[in-house]
Write an enzyme that holds these catalytic residues in place. Structure first.
Site, PDB file in Angstrom:
ATOM      1  N   LEU A   1      -0.143  -2.545   8.692  1.00  0.00           N
ATOM      2  CA  LEU A   1      -0.814  -1.473   7.954  1.00  0.00           C
ATOM      3  C   LEU A   1      -2.030  -1.961   7.171  1.00  0.00           C
ATOM      4  O   LEU A   1      -2.775  -1.145   6.629  1.00  0.00           O
ATOM      5  CB  LEU A   1       0.168  -0.819   6.974  1.00  0.00           C
ATOM      6  CG  LEU A   1       1.366  -0.149   7.619  1.00  0.00           C
ATOM      7  CD1 LEU A   1       2.638  -0.894   7.287  1.00  0.00           C
ATOM      8  CD2 LEU A   1       1.496   1.296   7.207  1.00  0.00           C
TER       9      LEU A   1
ATOM     10  N   TYR B   1     -15.014   2.393  10.083  1.00  0.00           N
ATOM     11  CA  TYR B   1     -13.549   2.368   9.973  1.00  0.00           C
ATOM     12  C   TYR B   1     -12.907   2.729  11.318  1.00  0.00           C
ATOM     13  O   TYR B   1     -12.039   2.011  11.830  1.00  0.00           O
ATOM     14  CB  TYR B   1     -13.136   3.351   8.869  1.00  0.00           C
ATOM     15  CG  TYR B   1     -11.664   3.625   8.739  1.00  0.00           C
ATOM     16  CD1 TYR B   1     -10.785   2.647   8.294  1.00  0.00           C
ATOM     17  CD2 TYR B   1     -11.157   4.893   9.029  1.00  0.00           C
ATOM     18  CE1 TYR B   1      -9.427   2.920   8.162  1.00  0.00           C
ATOM     19  CE2 TYR B   1      -9.807   5.173   8.890  1.00  0.00           C
ATOM     20  CZ  TYR B   1      -8.941   4.184   8.460  1.00  0.00           C
ATOM     21  OH  TYR B   1      -7.605   4.459   8.321  1.00  0.00           O
TER      22      TYR B   1
ATOM     23  N   ASP C   1       0.600  -8.756   1.319  1.00  0.00           N
ATOM     24  CA  ASP C   1      -0.521  -7.942   0.826  1.00  0.00           C
ATOM     25  C   ASP C   1      -1.392  -8.788  -0.101  1.00  0.00           C
ATOM     26  O   ASP C   1      -0.894  -9.726  -0.732  1.00  0.00           O
ATOM     27  CB  ASP C   1       0.026  -6.721   0.048  1.00  0.00           C
ATOM     28  CG  ASP C   1      -0.903  -5.521   0.112  1.00  0.00           C
ATOM     29  OD1 ASP C   1      -2.010  -5.624  -0.438  1.00  0.00           O
ATOM     30  OD2 ASP C   1      -0.521  -4.512   0.716  1.00  0.00           O
TER      31      ASP C   1
ATOM     32  N   GLY D   1       0.824  -1.213   0.000  1.00  0.00           N
ATOM     33  CA  GLY D   1       0.000   0.000   0.000  1.00  0.00           C
ATOM     34  C   GLY D   1       0.854   1.257   0.000  1.00  0.00           C
ATOM     35  O   GLY D   1       2.089   1.199  -0.084  1.00  0.00           O
ATOM     36  N   PHE D   2       0.178   2.368   0.104  1.00  0.00           N
ATOM     37  CA  PHE D   2       0.844   3.672   0.000  1.00  0.00           C
ATOM     38  C   PHE D   2       1.930   3.842   1.069  1.00  0.00           C
ATOM     39  O   PHE D   2       3.117   4.007   0.750  1.00  0.00           O
ATOM     40  CB  PHE D   2      -0.235   4.759   0.106  1.00  0.00           C
ATOM     41  CG  PHE D   2       0.277   6.147   0.268  1.00  0.00           C
ATOM     42  CD1 PHE D   2       1.265   6.660  -0.564  1.00  0.00           C
ATOM     43  CD2 PHE D   2      -0.248   6.977   1.254  1.00  0.00           C
ATOM     44  CE1 PHE D   2       1.720   7.963  -0.413  1.00  0.00           C
ATOM     45  CE2 PHE D   2       0.194   8.275   1.411  1.00  0.00           C
ATOM     46  CZ  PHE D   2       1.182   8.769   0.580  1.00  0.00           C
ATOM     47  N   ILE D   3       1.557   3.760   2.327  1.00  0.00           N
ATOM     48  CA  ILE D   3       2.543   4.016   3.384  1.00  0.00           C
ATOM     49  C   ILE D   3       3.498   2.823   3.520  1.00  0.00           C
ATOM     50  O   ILE D   3       4.710   2.998   3.663  1.00  0.00           O
ATOM     51  CB  ILE D   3       1.838   4.333   4.727  1.00  0.00           C
ATOM     52  CG1 ILE D   3       0.957   5.583   4.581  1.00  0.00           C
ATOM     53  CG2 ILE D   3       2.874   4.541   5.843  1.00  0.00           C
ATOM     54  CD1 ILE D   3       0.113   5.931   5.797  1.00  0.00           C
TER      55      ILE D   3
ATOM     56  N   GLY E   1      -2.890  -1.908  -2.903  1.00  0.00           N
ATOM     57  CA  GLY E   1      -1.498  -1.830  -3.334  1.00  0.00           C
ATOM     58  C   GLY E   1      -1.363  -2.326  -4.761  1.00  0.00           C
ATOM     59  O   GLY E   1      -2.032  -3.274  -5.156  1.00  0.00           O
TER      60      GLY E   1
ATOM     61  N   LYS F   1     -10.522   0.618  14.074  1.00  0.00           N
ATOM     62  CA  LYS F   1      -9.198   1.102  14.506  1.00  0.00           C
ATOM     63  C   LYS F   1      -9.124   1.188  16.028  1.00  0.00           C
ATOM     64  O   LYS F   1      -8.065   0.966  16.614  1.00  0.00           O
ATOM     65  CB  LYS F   1      -8.901   2.458  13.869  1.00  0.00           C
ATOM     66  CG  LYS F   1      -8.633   2.372  12.374  1.00  0.00           C
ATOM     67  CD  LYS F   1      -7.344   1.623  12.073  1.00  0.00           C
ATOM     68  CE  LYS F   1      -7.036   1.580  10.598  1.00  0.00           C
ATOM     69  NZ  LYS F   1      -5.808   0.856  10.299  1.00  0.00           N
TER      70      LYS F   1
HETATM   71  N1  LIG Z   1      -3.037   7.404   4.495  1.00  0.00           N
HETATM   72  C1  LIG Z   1      -3.522   8.037   5.564  1.00  0.00           C
HETATM   73  O1  LIG Z   1      -3.656   9.263   5.563  1.00  0.00           O
HETATM   74  C2  LIG Z   1      -3.906   7.269   6.796  1.00  0.00           C
HETATM   75  C3  LIG Z   1      -4.547   7.969   7.839  1.00  0.00           C
HETATM   76  C4  LIG Z   1      -4.890   7.265   8.985  1.00  0.00           C
HETATM   77  C5  LIG Z   1      -4.598   5.922   9.104  1.00  0.00           C
HETATM   78  N2  LIG Z   1      -3.989   5.263   8.071  1.00  0.00           N
HETATM   79  C6  LIG Z   1      -3.739   3.822   8.220  1.00  0.00           C
HETATM   80  O2  LIG Z   1      -2.430   3.506   7.780  1.00  0.00           O
HETATM   81  C7  LIG Z   1      -2.430   2.213   7.141  1.00  0.00           C
HETATM   82  C8  LIG Z   1      -1.807   2.354   5.754  1.00  0.00           C
HETATM   83  O3  LIG Z   1      -2.565   3.321   5.019  1.00  0.00           O
HETATM   84  P1  LIG Z   1      -2.353   3.521   3.466  1.00  0.00           P
HETATM   85  O4  LIG Z   1      -2.751   4.912   3.146  1.00  0.00           O
HETATM   86  O5  LIG Z   1      -1.024   3.028   3.080  1.00  0.00           O
HETATM   87  O6  LIG Z   1      -3.492   2.582   2.896  1.00  0.00           O
HETATM   88  P2  LIG Z   1      -3.435   1.551   1.685  1.00  0.00           P
HETATM   89  O7  LIG Z   1      -4.846   1.198   1.390  1.00  0.00           O
HETATM   90  O8  LIG Z   1      -2.616   2.089   0.573  1.00  0.00           O
HETATM   91  O9  LIG Z   1      -2.665   0.299   2.324  1.00  0.00           O
HETATM   92  C9  LIG Z   1      -3.322  -0.742   2.983  1.00  0.00           C
HETATM   93  C10 LIG Z   1      -2.850  -2.032   2.370  1.00  0.00           C
HETATM   94  O10 LIG Z   1      -3.547  -3.118   3.007  1.00  0.00           O
HETATM   95  C11 LIG Z   1      -3.779  -4.089   2.022  1.00  0.00           C
HETATM   96  N3  LIG Z   1      -4.898  -4.958   2.418  1.00  0.00           N
HETATM   97  C12 LIG Z   1      -6.209  -4.626   2.549  1.00  0.00           C
HETATM   98  N4  LIG Z   1      -6.928  -5.715   2.839  1.00  0.00           N
HETATM   99  C13 LIG Z   1      -6.049  -6.767   2.911  1.00  0.00           C
HETATM  100  C14 LIG Z   1      -6.214  -8.149   3.152  1.00  0.00           C
HETATM  101  N5  LIG Z   1      -7.419  -8.673   3.385  1.00  0.00           N
HETATM  102  N6  LIG Z   1      -5.109  -8.945   3.146  1.00  0.00           N
HETATM  103  C15 LIG Z   1      -3.879  -8.416   2.884  1.00  0.00           C
HETATM  104  N7  LIG Z   1      -3.684  -7.094   2.641  1.00  0.00           N
HETATM  105  C16 LIG Z   1      -4.757  -6.283   2.643  1.00  0.00           C
HETATM  106  C17 LIG Z   1      -4.140  -3.270   0.783  1.00  0.00           C
HETATM  107  O11 LIG Z   1      -4.017  -4.012  -0.417  1.00  0.00           O
HETATM  108  C18 LIG Z   1      -3.154  -2.125   0.869  1.00  0.00           C
HETATM  109  O12 LIG Z   1      -1.991  -2.384   0.130  1.00  0.00           O
HETATM  110  C19 LIG Z   1      -3.864   1.743   7.102  1.00  0.00           C
HETATM  111  O13 LIG Z   1      -4.089   0.818   8.136  1.00  0.00           O
HETATM  112  C20 LIG Z   1      -4.675   3.008   7.350  1.00  0.00           C
HETATM  113  O14 LIG Z   1      -5.889   2.724   8.012  1.00  0.00           O
HETATM  114  C21 LIG Z   1      -3.641   5.908   6.912  1.00  0.00           C
END
Ligand SMILES: NC(=O)c1ccc[n+]([C@@H]2O[C@H](COP(=O)([O-])OP(=O)(O)OC[C@H]3O[C@@H](n4cnc5c(N)ncnc54)[C@H](O)[C@@H]3O)[C@@H](O)[C@H]2O)c1
Length: 339
Positions: A79, A158, A33, A11-13, A38, A162
């Protein structure tokens, strides 16, 4: 050599944490993942093969998949989650099912391992209800009580999951003798963040020549955290010793209005049309800004990228990406929900 597992690592982070660690010596990295969001593209394949990174693909709502992991990681970043306001309204039941299963399966696996430390990624959404309902302080420190304003509203599914994660990671760690730390992100943004976040939405709307441009929630404030700063603080929180059970607010304290964000994006994109203020969606909070004093003092975290600089990098990346005609990949769920 530190062994690192990044769950949700495509994913992004997660991917940016992997890139950051890969540039430093001394890490053996595994990404897990299901590519729900992603991207499984040539860029990922090149990056993982060049850096000797293992990729474990699969849906981690299935507990049997955890048998593919080792049992002795030094650091486990958690994540994986379904993220995004759109999903909460289109499939709130799936948010509950998937996010709960991911948290539960990860904790049940962790308790059987010799993994040393884990980091759970939470969100400011867990506490914003306390600001609206009880007038808590903004910028907001970590000791604010967590609060959901309307437990029946799909948007809050959501945040509810969390909250479960925060409690689960802290308490499993205490009982099963591993370390755990929580980070609460505040609007992390940057290139390659998908198309569900507010900034890519705005960029797409400018590219579609929306005129007059509707400025939803123009006077609401947010603070936006560039991805490099989020990564820096996340890795600091993980690697700092004696942090078991600590919670960190991660973001910046540059609080700006949505109006400012939109107008500056418009100026970067040479928009010359009109703007029109408009109401925002229900449940959206009027102010959100973290107090990052704790992360600054205990972790030495210093955000380095101001919002205008980060926004320019992000706008440039998205404009180039969209205009090159590449696919606007988001997830297989999107495709399913359309069928
Ligand atoms: N980006 C933000 O601003 C932000 C803000 C608050 C919290 N967060 C938290 O940070 C974390 C990362 O955020 P992000 O922006 O990178 O999100 P993202 O959606 O890009 O990354 C999440 C990853 O989880 C994977 N995923 C989802 N369901 C899955 C499953 N069943 N099995 C395996 N993998 C699975 C997705 O494919 C994805 O690559 C998340 O938990 C999100 O809730 C992000």
């Amino acid at each position: 050599m530190k062994k690192v597992l990044i769950i949700g690592g495509a994913g992004f982070i997660g991917m940016n944490i992997a890139r950051h660690l890969a540039k430093r010596d001394g890490y053996k990295i595994t990404l897990a993942d299901n590519f729900f969001r992603g991207n499984k593209d040539a860029e990922l394949e090149k990056f993982t093969s060049e850096n000797g990174i293992d990729v474990i693909e699969g849906d981690l709502t299935d507990p049997s998949l955890y048998s593919k992991f080792d049992n002795d990681y030094d650091y486990v970043y958690m994540l994986a989650s379904v993220v995004g306001v759109d999903y909460t309204t289109s499939m709130p039941n799936e948010i509950i099912r998937i996010n709960t299963a991911l948290i539960f399966n990860t904790l049940e696996w962790l308790k059987t391992t010799q993994c040393k430390k884990t980091l759970f990624t939470s969100t400011s959404e867990c506490y914003v209800g306390a600001i609206e309902a009880f007038g808590y302080t903004v910028p907001t420190p970590e000791d604010i009580p967590l609060c959901i304003q309307d437990i029946g509203h799909p948007r809050f599914t959501y945040a509810t999951t969390k909250m479960l994660g925060e409690s689960g990671f802290i308490n499993y760690a205490r009982v099963f003798d591993f370390d755990s730390v929580i980070v609460r992100y505040h609007n992390v943004y940057g290139p390659r963040m998908g198309f569900k976040h507010v900034i890519p939405h705005i960029i797409q709307r400018f590219l579609n020549n929306e005129n007059p441009f509707q400025v939803y929630g123009h006077d609401q404030t947010r603070s936006f955290c560039y991805i490099d700063d989020a990564v820096q603080s996340t890795v600091l929180a993980m690697e700092q010793e004696d942090e078991n059970g600590e919670i960190y607010h991660i973001g910046t304290m540059e609080e700006i209005t949505i109006g400012e964000l939109i107008r500056y994006t418009g100026s970067l994109m040479n928009y010359e049309g009109e703007y029109e203020n408009a109401p925002t969606y229900p449940g959206s909070v009027s102010r959100r800004c973290p107090d990052i004093t704790k992360a600054t003092e205990r972790l030495g975290y210093e955000p380095k990228v101001n919002w205008k600089e980060g926004l320019k990098k992000t706008v440039d990346w998205y404009v180039e990406y969209i205009q090159s005609g590449k696919e606007l990949h988001e997830s297989f769920y999107d495709n399913k929900s359309k069928s």
